[in-house]
Design a protein around this motif. Structure first.
Motif, short mmCIF file in Angstrom:
data_model
loop_
_atom_site.label_atom_id
_atom_site.label_comp_id
_atom_site.label_asym_id
_atom_site.label_seq_id
_atom_site.Cartn_x
_atom_site.Cartn_y
_atom_site.Cartn_z
N HIS A 1 0.83 -1.20 0.00
CA HIS A 1 0.00 0.00 0.00
C HIS A 1 0.87 1.26 0.00
N SER A 2 1.91 1.28 0.82
CA SER A 2 2.80 2.45 0.87
C SER A 2 3.45 2.70 -0.48
N LEU A 3 3.90 1.65 -1.14
CA LEU A 3 4.53 1.81 -2.46
C LEU A 3 3.58 2.43 -3.47
N THR A 4 2.31 2.02 -3.44
CA THR A 4 1.36 2.52 -4.43
C THR A 4 1.09 4.01 -4.27
N TRP A 5 1.45 4.58 -3.13
CA TRP A 5 1.25 6.00 -2.90
C TRP A 5 2.48 6.84 -3.18
N HIS B 1 2.56 6.20 -8.72
CA HIS B 1 1.19 6.46 -9.20
C HIS B 1 1.13 7.47 -10.34
N ASP B 2 2.19 8.25 -10.56
CA ASP B 2 2.21 9.11 -11.75
C ASP B 2 2.26 8.27 -13.03
N TYR B 3 2.91 7.11 -12.95
CA TYR B 3 3.03 6.23 -14.11
C TYR B 3 1.99 5.12 -14.12
N LEU B 4 1.39 4.84 -12.97
CA LEU B 4 0.36 3.79 -12.87
C LEU B 4 -0.90 4.38 -12.24
N PRO B 5 -1.61 5.18 -13.01
CA PRO B 5 -2.83 5.80 -12.47
C PRO B 5 -3.81 4.74 -11.97
N GLY B 6 -4.44 5.04 -10.85
CA GLY B 6 -5.44 4.13 -10.32
C GLY B 6 -4.93 3.12 -9.31
#
Length: 188
Positions: A27-31, A36-41
């Motif tokens: 979860h921390s990595l996804t933020w 998230h600039d390269y993996l929207p959503g």
């Protein structure tokens, strides 16, 4: 339980199935904005991530593994793997495969992300190579695709390093992407 999970060895990393204790680090990595600039959503609430992780991602991995054990016919099943540093044991990213509905068949995609703290060390390429090798050796997959935002130079380099061939530039809802393809018979 951890002894029974799928693990693929890389030079400096291990690519392994997610386990329940990965939830917080994942979860921390996804933020991280760099992700998230390269993996929207991918940067959803903690509650949403927990629901997806426990009720979809972990069970999906088990279904994928079961399909491989039954002969490798994986259909549209997804596999989501953690990238773990051999040196520290830390979860430093992820590498996944699944069907990308927005692309024409065959549309089994491979995708990856690595923490900002571990970029530029070849970990994404090692993880992608490991997952590609696993898919081509253990499943009925004959073709893989990948996309990378046109301006995401590091990801485009990883794909080329892994043997993917540029096909075209495509427009998806959230931007312009380079579209790549890799055939099983082109991997040595």
């Amino acid at each position: 339980m951890e002894d029974s999970i799928l693990k693929i060895d890389g030079k400096d990393i291990i690519v392994r199935e997610f386990i329940e204790s990965d939830l917080e680090a994942f979860h921390s990595l996804t933020w991280q904005p760099e992700i998230h600039d390269y993996l929207p959503g991918w940067n959803v609430s903690k509650e949403q991530r927990r629901d997806w992780f426990l009720n979809y991602e972990l069970p999906d991995n088990q279904q994928f593994r079961n399909a491989v054990m039954r002969g490798g016919e994986i259909g549209d099943l997804r596999l989501r793997m953690a990238i773990v540093s051999k040196q520290t044991g830390e979860l430093i990213g992820w590498c996944c495969t699944g069907i990308k509905d927005e692309l024409p068949p065959p549309n089994r995609e491979i995708m990856y992300a690595v923490s900002r703290d571990h970029r530029g060390k070849g970990y994404a390429a090692q993880a992608a190579h490991a997952l590609i090798r696993y898919l081509f050796e253990n499943t009925n997959v004959e073709t893989l695709v990948a996309i990378a935002l046109v301006h995401n130079d590091p990801s485009n380099r990883v794909l080329r390093k892994c043997g993917f061939r540029f096909e075209s530039t495509i427009e998806l809802e959230d931007g312009s992407y380079h579209y790549y393809r890799l055939y099983k018979d082109s991997v040595h």
